[in-house]
Design a protein around this motif. Structure first.
Motif, PDB file in Angstrom:
ATOM      1  N   ASP A  84      -8.239  -9.104   4.865  1.00 47.37           N
ATOM      2  CA  ASP A  84      -7.779  -7.741   4.592  1.00 47.37           C
ATOM      3  C   ASP A  84      -8.575  -7.169   3.427  1.00 47.37           C
ATOM      4  O   ASP A  84      -8.590  -7.751   2.338  1.00 47.37           O
ATOM      5  N   PRO A  85      -9.246  -6.013   3.582  1.00 48.61           N
ATOM      6  CA  PRO A  85     -10.010  -5.438   2.453  1.00 48.61           C
ATOM      7  C   PRO A  85      -9.114  -5.088   1.266  1.00 48.61           C
ATOM      8  O   PRO A  85      -9.551  -5.186   0.113  1.00 48.61           O
ATOM      9  N   GLN A 132       0.823  -1.205   0.000  1.00 43.93           N
ATOM     10  CA  GLN A 132       0.000   0.000   0.000  1.00 43.93           C
ATOM     11  C   GLN A 132       0.862   1.261   0.000  1.00 43.93           C
ATOM     12  O   GLN A 132       0.507   2.261  -0.638  1.00 43.93           O
ATOM     13  N   ALA A 178     -11.060   2.453  11.008  1.00 40.40           N
ATOM     14  CA  ALA A 178     -12.082   1.501  10.567  1.00 40.40           C
ATOM     15  C   ALA A 178     -12.819   0.890  11.758  1.00 40.40           C
ATOM     16  O   ALA A 178     -14.037   0.676  11.705  1.00 40.40           O
ATOM     17  N   ARG A 210     -15.198   3.543  13.146  1.00 38.97           N
ATOM     18  CA  ARG A 210     -16.351   3.731  12.257  1.00 38.97           C
ATOM     19  C   ARG A 210     -17.328   2.580  12.362  1.00 38.97           C
ATOM     20  O   ARG A 210     -18.547   2.777  12.369  1.00 38.97           O
ATOM     21  N   SER A 211     -16.818   1.349  12.458  1.00 42.36           N
ATOM     22  CA  SER A 211     -17.717   0.203  12.589  1.00 42.36           C
ATOM     23  C   SER A 211     -18.471   0.246  13.919  1.00 42.36           C
ATOM     24  O   SER A 211     -19.648  -0.123  13.987  1.00 42.36           O
ATOM     25  N   TYR A 223      -4.242 -10.099   9.894  1.00 46.18           N
ATOM     26  CA  TYR A 223      -4.760  -8.760   9.590  1.00 46.18           C
ATOM     27  C   TYR A 223      -5.323  -8.109  10.837  1.00 46.18           C
ATOM     28  O   TYR A 223      -6.082  -8.726  11.595  1.00 46.18           O
ATOM     29  N   ALA A 283      -9.898   0.545  -0.182  1.00 46.85           N
ATOM     30  CA  ALA A 283     -10.063  -0.567   0.757  1.00 46.85           C
ATOM     31  C   ALA A 283     -10.872  -0.167   1.980  1.00 46.85           C
ATOM     32  O   ALA A 283     -11.689  -0.957   2.470  1.00 46.85           O
ATOM     33  N   HIS A 284     -10.662   1.043   2.500  1.00 48.40           N
ATOM     34  CA  HIS A 284     -11.314   1.465   3.740  1.00 48.40           C
ATOM     35  C   HIS A 284     -12.274   2.620   3.525  1.00 48.40           C
ATOM     36  O   HIS A 284     -12.568   3.370   4.456  1.00 48.40           O
ATOM     37  N   LYS A 285     -12.762   2.777   2.295  1.00 47.42           N
ATOM     38  CA  LYS A 285     -13.751   3.817   2.011  1.00 47.42           C
ATOM     39  C   LYS A 285     -15.127   3.206   1.882  1.00 47.42           C
ATOM     40  O   LYS A 285     -15.279   2.049   1.505  1.00 47.42           O
ATOM     41  N   ARG A 286     -16.126   4.021   2.205  1.00 46.64           N
ATOM     42  CA  ARG A 286     -17.519   3.601   2.075  1.00 46.64           C
ATOM     43  C   ARG A 286     -18.253   4.593   1.198  1.00 46.64           C
ATOM     44  O   ARG A 286     -17.993   5.795   1.256  1.00 46.64           O
ATOM     45  N   PRO A 300      -7.355  -4.581  11.688  1.00 49.49           N
ATOM     46  CA  PRO A 300      -7.983  -3.397  11.080  1.00 49.49           C
ATOM     47  C   PRO A 300      -7.456  -2.117  11.714  1.00 49.49           C
ATOM     48  O   PRO A 300      -7.128  -2.096  12.902  1.00 49.49           O
TER      49      PRO A 300
END
Length: 605
Positions: free
Chosen positions: A412-413, A183, A508, A511-512, A502, A242-245, A504
């Motif tokens: 892993d996203p 990344q 993330a 947010r969850s 993995y 990967a970590h966007k919504r 997070p």
């Protein structure tokens, strides 16, 4: 008695003698013969006068009769053994359970697929098989063209083998790098690919060939920067998505900054010109956005306008329009724009089921242009036949299945999105190439991954397969299996680092948690009606209110009879506040006790 009757009597006695020899020892068959064998009375009466049985001088049967009896006994023994063998075969076939065998095979395959490192081992196996097959077919398909141009049948094969060796180095390095490092390296790789794409357009740096300027020469090796752009876009797009919504009406969180950077890449590739690679870049962006959660209406609108753009772009150049018209016109233009497509069909037809043999094809003798590159699948069908062509299709299907399995099992996203993008890229390129070779699609120039001739393509594709193998090693079950004190098998041979589980990121996780705490939105946003009162309320003394009847609706804070006392405005100065408190204390002492009790009841109600 006639001679015919005597002959019939001898035949009957011979048959009885044969049955007696085949019977079990110690068991008499006279009764059965008397019961089941009809005897002629005239023949029995004349039996002493007729020489039915010939005897020797000592009263024993003649040698010819003994030989006949021995032959009959041997035949009957053979018949008995055949019957016993048939009986045993019937017993074995009756005990053979087809369902049990199928269940055993399915259980064995399930146990094999269920192992923690199955995805990793299958990815390595498919990579080796495709690479070896690709080198063999490049050697066979490029030998004639290479000899006619350079005087050596192994020139193109040697170049391809060098890039394949570099590709295996990239494959090994891609397996060793951690996902976090991938990344971090994704954006610098995007900048490098953009720089190389710009260098192609500089006069004196870019190498032109076939009417297009798509390559640059570095250290004697020709490099195609558009292939590097594919890997860079896959890595960087998966990293930022990967970590966007998705949020908002147009999902700007997903579209920015991916869409502008991809548009710049596609533009630099389109002006080379290279429509096929531009289509691949657009497809990579679409796959990333779809699996990142872009709403369907936006995906459909992008697909619609993208299709219109591709059709318009296809008619800009004359040779592209000729390919489209030849595809739509069928076999009418066999010597013009449809020459390659028709020659590819002829090569496939000549191959038949088993093919002509490796290296024995005739289409590569300047009948089929670009036989070692875009149309190598036609050479595979001609030399290896239908069986070889179907084997190649099965290999790509297995590769797609393994890639989707890795994406589904990844925690892993980033690795999940990267795996599905690379898998779709391989499958799309493979089946587009096979589609236009067999005549189902117009000719686009997209190569067959790993199998077609192309050094940069082989290098980047092997690096992508290495990324898939890296993602397979980071599956939760594989991480547990590889964290042993002493690694075994390929992990010990390749000396790969131990993968880490993995974890997070904090953003993330927070947010969850907020999403879990947030109540689910209700479909009806109107204010719910309160429950009706079922008891009769009494009037409050001194409040001036009337009685409330049963069945009235009472909203909180607006009940009848519960009037709020208006508080006077407090003075600002200290002297005024003291005077105010003294007056309020005098007023309180002068009030009656029942009145305060009634006010308390009113407040509680």
């Amino acid at each position: 008695m006639s001679s015919r009757d005597r002959r019939d009597g001898r035949d009957r006695r011979d048959r009885r003698r044969k049955r007696s020899t085949t019977a079990e020892p110690g068991v008499s068959t006279n009764a059965e013969e008397k019961d089941h064998t009809p005897v002629d009375s005239e023949t029995e009466a004349d039996a002493p006068d007729s020489p039915a049985v010939d005897h020797g001088s000592n009263g024993s049967p003649a040698p010819d009769i003994l030989d006949a009896d021995a032959d009959a006994a041997g035949d009957s023994a053979d018949d008995g053994r055949a019957q016993e063998t048939a009986r045993r075969l019937n017993l074995s076939m009756s005990s053979f359970d087809v369902r049990a065998v199928i269940g055993t095979v399915r259980q064995g395959i399930g146990n094999l697929v269920g192992r923690p490192l199955t995805s990793f081992h299958m990815m390595l196996s498919l990579t080796v098989i495709l690479t070896v097959l690709g080198l063999l077919m490049v050697l066979s398909a490029s030998s004639v063209d290479g000899y006619s141009k350079d005087g050596s049948a192994y020139g193109m094969f040697t170049t391809q083998a060098m890039f394949v060796a570099l590709g295996f180095v990239g494959f090994y390095l891609a397996m060793r790098v951690s996902p976090a490092a991938l990344q971090r390296l994704s954006f610098p790789l995007v900048l490098v690919s953009l720089f190389l794409l710009i260098m192609v357009m500089i006069p004196g740096v870019g190498v032109q060939g076939g009417g297009a300027k798509r390559w640059i020469e570095i250290g004697g090796l020709t490099l195609q920067p558009s292939e590097v752009a594919k890997v860079a876009l896959c890595l960087w797009g998966a990293s930022i998505l990967a970590h966007k919504r998705p949020g908002g009406t147009f999902s700007k969180e997903l579209l920015l900054p991916l869409l502008p950077v991809a548009a710049v890449m596609a533009f630099l590739v389109a002006i080379q010109p290279n429509q096929s690679t531009m289509m691949i870049l657009v497809m990579i962006v679409g796959v990333l956005l779809v699996f990142a959660g872009l709403p369907g209406r936006i995906v459909a609108s992008f697909a619609f306008f993208g299709a219109i753009g591709f059709v318009a772009f296809a008619f800009v150049e004359e040779y592209r329009a000729a390919r489209v018209f030849s595809f739509l016109g069928g076999a009418q233009d066999v010597l013009g724009g449809g020459y390659q497509a028709n020659q590819a069909k002829f090569a496939l037809a000549d191959g038949g089921i088993f093919g002509k043999g490796l290296g024995q094809g005739t289409a590569k003798w300047n009948y089929l242009p670009n036989a070692h590159n875009d149309f190598i699948f036609a050479i595979i069908g001609e030399e290896l036949g239908l069986i070889g062509a179907l084997s190649v299709v099965i290999l790509y299907v297995l590769l797609g299945w393994v890639g989707m399995r890795i994406a589904r099992r990844s925690a892993d996203p980033f690795l999940r999105l990267l795996s599905v993008t690379i898998t779709v890229l391989f499958l799309a390129q493979a089946f587009i190439n096979i589609g236009y070779v067999i005549g189902l699609l117009p000719v686009t120039g997209i190569q067959l991954p790993i199998l077609s001739y192309g050094g940069t393509s082989a290098l980047t594709m092997l690096a992508m397969l290495g990324l898939l193998a890296n993602a397979a090693r980071h599956e939760p079950a594989a991480v547990t299996a590889l964290t042993r004190p002493k690694p075994k098998g390929l992990a010990r041979l390749l000396r790969l680092p131990v993968p880490q589980a993995y974890k997070p990121p904090r953003a993330a996780v927070s947010r969850s948690r907020r999403e879990r705490r947030r109540p689910a939105p209700s479909a009806d946003r109107r204010r719910p009606a309160p429950a009706r009162s079922s008891r009769v309320r009494r009037p409050v003394a001194g409040s001036g209110s009337t009685s409330v009847r049963s069945g009235e609706i009472h909203y909180p804070g607006s009940q009848p009879g519960a009037f709020r006392r208006e508080q006077p405005r407090q003075p600002r100065s200290a002297a005024a506040r003291a005077e105010r408190s003294r007056r309020s204390g005098a007023d309180t002492s002068s009030r009656a006790r029942p009145t305060r009790r009634n006010e308390g009841e009113t407040r509680r109600r």
